[in-house]
Design an enzyme around this catalytic site. Structure first.
Site, PDB file in Angstrom:
ATOM      1  N   CYS A 113      21.470  61.311 -20.548  1.00 44.67           N
ATOM      2  CA  CYS A 113      20.873  60.801 -19.302  1.00 44.67           C
ATOM      3  C   CYS A 113      21.603  61.295 -18.066  1.00 44.67           C
ATOM      4  O   CYS A 113      21.065  61.265 -16.964  1.00 44.67           O
ATOM      5  CB  CYS A 113      20.843  59.274 -19.317  1.00 44.67           C
ATOM      6  SG  CYS A 113      19.887  58.638 -20.692  1.00 44.67           S
ATOM      7  N   HIS A 257      19.297  57.172 -12.332  1.00 47.41           N
ATOM      8  CA  HIS A 257      18.610  57.504 -13.586  1.00 47.41           C
ATOM      9  C   HIS A 257      17.771  56.293 -13.984  1.00 47.41           C
ATOM     10  O   HIS A 257      18.230  55.155 -13.908  1.00 47.41           O
ATOM     11  CB  HIS A 257      19.652  57.825 -14.661  1.00 47.41           C
ATOM     12  CG  HIS A 257      19.115  57.708 -16.035  1.00 47.41           C
ATOM     13  ND1 HIS A 257      18.015  58.419 -16.444  1.00 47.41           N
ATOM     14  CD2 HIS A 257      19.492  56.942 -17.091  1.00 47.41           C
ATOM     15  CE1 HIS A 257      17.745  58.105 -17.696  1.00 47.41           C
ATOM     16  NE2 HIS A 257      18.623  57.206 -18.109  1.00 47.41           N
ATOM     17  N   ASN A 287      12.045  55.954 -19.738  1.00 49.80           N
ATOM     18  CA  ASN A 287      13.303  56.678 -19.589  1.00 49.80           C
ATOM     19  C   ASN A 287      13.100  58.104 -20.106  1.00 49.80           C
ATOM     20  O   ASN A 287      12.852  58.302 -21.286  1.00 49.80           O
ATOM     21  CB  ASN A 287      14.387  55.938 -20.390  1.00 49.80           C
ATOM     22  CG  ASN A 287      15.749  56.609 -20.328  1.00 49.80           C
ATOM     23  OD1 ASN A 287      15.872  57.753 -19.917  1.00 49.80           O
ATOM     24  ND2 ASN A 287      16.774  55.893 -20.770  1.00 49.80           N
TER      25      ASN A 287
HETATM   26  N1  COA Z   1       9.255  44.451 -28.964  1.00 50.23           N
HETATM   27  C1  COA Z   1       9.449  43.187 -29.357  1.00 50.23           C
HETATM   28  N2  COA Z   1      10.630  42.737 -29.796  1.00 50.23           N
HETATM   29  C2  COA Z   1      11.658  43.596 -29.821  1.00 50.23           C
HETATM   30  C3  COA Z   1      11.518  44.933 -29.422  1.00 50.23           C
HETATM   31  C4  COA Z   1      10.255  45.352 -28.995  1.00 50.23           C
HETATM   32  N3  COA Z   1      10.026  46.607 -28.581  1.00 50.23           N
HETATM   33  N4  COA Z   1      12.707  45.544 -29.562  1.00 50.23           N
HETATM   34  C5  COA Z   1      13.573  44.655 -30.043  1.00 50.23           C
HETATM   35  N5  COA Z   1      12.937  43.473 -30.202  1.00 50.23           N
HETATM   36  C6  COA Z   1      13.486  42.221 -30.688  1.00 50.23           C
HETATM   37  C7  COA Z   1      14.724  42.436 -31.536  1.00 50.23           C
HETATM   38  O1  COA Z   1      14.354  42.687 -32.885  1.00 50.23           O
HETATM   39  C8  COA Z   1      15.430  41.125 -31.381  1.00 50.23           C
HETATM   40  O2  COA Z   1      14.825  40.190 -32.216  1.00 50.23           O
HETATM   41  P1  COA Z   1      15.702  39.045 -32.954  1.00 50.23           P
HETATM   42  O3  COA Z   1      16.351  38.269 -31.851  1.00 50.23           O
HETATM   43  O4  COA Z   1      14.680  38.293 -33.709  1.00 50.23           O
HETATM   44  O5  COA Z   1      16.670  39.792 -33.777  1.00 50.23           O
HETATM   45  C9  COA Z   1      15.117  40.766 -29.962  1.00 50.23           C
HETATM   46  O6  COA Z   1      13.932  41.471 -29.601  1.00 50.23           O
HETATM   47  C10 COA Z   1      16.214  41.212 -29.000  1.00 50.23           C
HETATM   48  O7  COA Z   1      15.919  40.579 -27.857  1.00 50.23           O
HETATM   49  P2  COA Z   1      16.971  40.518 -26.735  1.00 50.23           P
HETATM   50  O8  COA Z   1      18.316  40.244 -27.265  1.00 50.23           O
HETATM   51  O9  COA Z   1      16.442  39.586 -25.740  1.00 50.23           O
HETATM   52  O10 COA Z   1      16.925  42.008 -26.231  1.00 50.23           O
HETATM   53  P3  COA Z   1      17.608  42.481 -24.943  1.00 50.23           P
HETATM   54  O11 COA Z   1      17.365  41.538 -23.822  1.00 50.23           O
HETATM   55  O12 COA Z   1      19.004  42.904 -25.240  1.00 50.23           O
HETATM   56  O13 COA Z   1      16.763  43.765 -24.604  1.00 50.23           O
HETATM   57  C11 COA Z   1      16.923  46.104 -24.566  1.00 50.23           C
HETATM   58  C12 COA Z   1      16.819  44.873 -25.440  1.00 50.23           C
HETATM   59  C13 COA Z   1      17.000  47.317 -25.456  1.00 50.23           C
HETATM   60  C14 COA Z   1      15.667  46.208 -23.691  1.00 50.23           C
HETATM   61  C15 COA Z   1      18.171  45.974 -23.665  1.00 50.23           C
HETATM   62  O14 COA Z   1      19.293  45.711 -24.443  1.00 50.23           O
HETATM   63  C16 COA Z   1      18.435  47.183 -22.817  1.00 50.23           C
HETATM   64  O15 COA Z   1      17.677  47.495 -21.931  1.00 50.23           O
HETATM   65  N6  COA Z   1      19.547  47.903 -23.050  1.00 50.23           N
HETATM   66  C17 COA Z   1      19.852  49.111 -22.327  1.00 50.23           C
HETATM   67  C18 COA Z   1      18.935  50.190 -22.810  1.00 50.23           C
HETATM   68  C19 COA Z   1      19.056  51.434 -22.002  1.00 50.23           C
HETATM   69  O16 COA Z   1      18.969  51.406 -20.813  1.00 50.23           O
HETATM   70  N7  COA Z   1      19.222  52.550 -22.681  1.00 50.23           N
HETATM   71  C20 COA Z   1      19.283  53.832 -22.091  1.00 50.23           C
HETATM   72  C21 COA Z   1      20.540  53.986 -21.334  1.00 50.23           C
HETATM   73  S1  COA Z   1      20.620  55.557 -20.650  1.00 50.23           S
END
Ligand code: COA
Length: 330
Positions: A113, A257, A287
């Site tokens: 990224c 980004h 992204n």
């Molecule tokens: N749809 C529905 N549910 C989903 C899902 C999707 N696409 N992806 C994951 N889940 C579920 C998981 O299985 C988990 O379920 P569980 O609690 O039953 O195990 C739950 O959602 C996780 O939820 P939560 O903990 O609220 O997720 P989060 O708030 O941490 O959000 C991300 C997940 C990935 C969106 C978040 O962590 C994030 O944005 N991280 C940074 C990602 C990023 O920017 N990456 C690139 C960097 S360059």
């Protein structure tokens, strides 16, 4: 000493729009979950067989038109992608050939990224050193063919999209140009966001066991990435402004980004800047890693959000971990 002025920008995204509801047909997810967690409503996916070089070529031609230069004016290509069309060579030589230009240097860089920020810093370095005068910096990505679009991969698959952006940088001695760049990496967290195979550590690079374990797909510790990203985005902005002795209030536009709208909003709050000075288009593209900043930069310039003389900050964080920023006077 000359420095690199941005004299043209362009972007190109595939025509095919994939909405959150489209993804919900492939995996157990919902439009509400994706929008709430990331701010993404849709992303673009390439048609079968469409290459990253093709996207880059279209973006590059627009950037050259914007600069008012023919392709033959380029004397170096810097091409950032984590999704090259082939294992090797990188996309740089493919783009050089597609542009139909002389045998100029083509530097392939990864840096995920942060690829475009590294690319701008590299181009500026070549120009300052006198090694190049007109550099084409490209970020292009095809994620869609490498995502696990089943429920197993939903945490990653919903976030990423395809696209390309490009900028033409030219040696200038006036006020405008890249005023400062800062670059960082922290490999202790490499495995928090990575794609493990194909790998040179395994004979044949991949095998049935690895494929069965889905290790050919990107894996991410979302929470860790989220926390580090907010901290590093803020630090990189402060550092690049300090390097040039510029105040936050003097910056016309911050182009982060496009990782996640929640990250962008938290960084905006923590920096204490108004959200009207922070560019966002993640809703439409997701992204696109190295392509996200040049797509945003090109859109912002075309929309009249950046004017000659304005200060613009590009800032990124991503896999590696890597992070960095460029401060540019437009
Ligand atoms: N749809 C529905 N549910 C989903 C899902 C999707 N696409 N992806 C994951 N889940 C579920 C998981 O299985 C988990 O379920 P569980 O609690 O039953 O195990 C739950 O959602 C996780 O939820 P939560 O903990 O609220 O997720 P989060 O708030 O941490 O959000 C991300 C997940 C990935 C969106 C978040 O962590 C994030 O944005 N991280 C940074 C990602 C990023 O920017 N990456 C690139 C960097 S360059």
């Amino acid at each position: 000493m000359p420095r690199a002025a941005v004299i043209g920008v362009g972007h190109h995204v595939p025509e095919r729009i994939v909405t959150n509801d489209d993804l919900a047909q492939l995996m157990d997810t919902t439009d509400a979950w994706i929008r709430e967690r990331s701010g993404i409503a849709e992303r673009r996916w390439v048609r079968p067989g469409q290459s990253g070089t093709e996207l880059a070529l279209a973006a590059s031609r627009l950037a050259l038109d914007d600069a008012g230069l023919p392709p033959a004016a380029i004397d170096l290509i810097v091409y950032a992608t984590i999704n090259p069309d082939h294992a090797f060579p990188g996309n740089g030589p493919f783009l050089q050939h597609a542009l139909g230009i002389d045998t100029v240097g083509a530097l392939d860089i990864r840096n995920q990224c942060t690829g475009f920020v590294y690319g701008i810093a590299a181009a500026d370095g070549f120009i300052r050193a006198g090694t190049a005068r007109t550099v084409l910096v490209v970020g292009s990505e095809i994620h869609s063919t490498g995502l696990d679009v089943s429920t197993r991969g939903r945490d990653v698959a919903v976030l990423f999209g395809d696209g390309a952006g490009a900028a033409v940088l030219s040696a200038e001695t006036g006020e405008r140009g890249v005023l400062a760049s800062v670059l960082h990496s922290q490999g202790e967290f490499a495995r928090e966001l990575w794609c493990e195979v194909p790998t040179a550590l395994v004979q044949g690079r991949l095998n049935d066991d690895l494929l069965a374990q889905a290790r050919q797909y990107p894996h991410m510790n979302g929470r860790a990435v989220f926390q580090h990203a907010i901290r590093r985005f803020c630090e990189a902005i402060e550092e690049v402004l300090a390097a040039a002795g510029v105040a936050k209030d003097d910056v016309a536009l911050f182009i982060p980004h496009q990782a996640n709208q929640r990250i962008t909003e938290m960084v905006t709050r923590r920096l204490g800047v108004d959200s009207s000075r922070v560019y966002s288009n993640i809703e439409r593209y997701g992204n696109t890693t190295a392509a996200s900043i040049p797509i945003a930069l090109s859109e912002a310039a075309r929309a009249g959000r950046i004017h000659r003389g304005d200060l613009v900050v590009l800032v990124a964080f991503g896999s590696g971990f890597t992070w960095g920023a460029n401060l540019i006077r437009w």
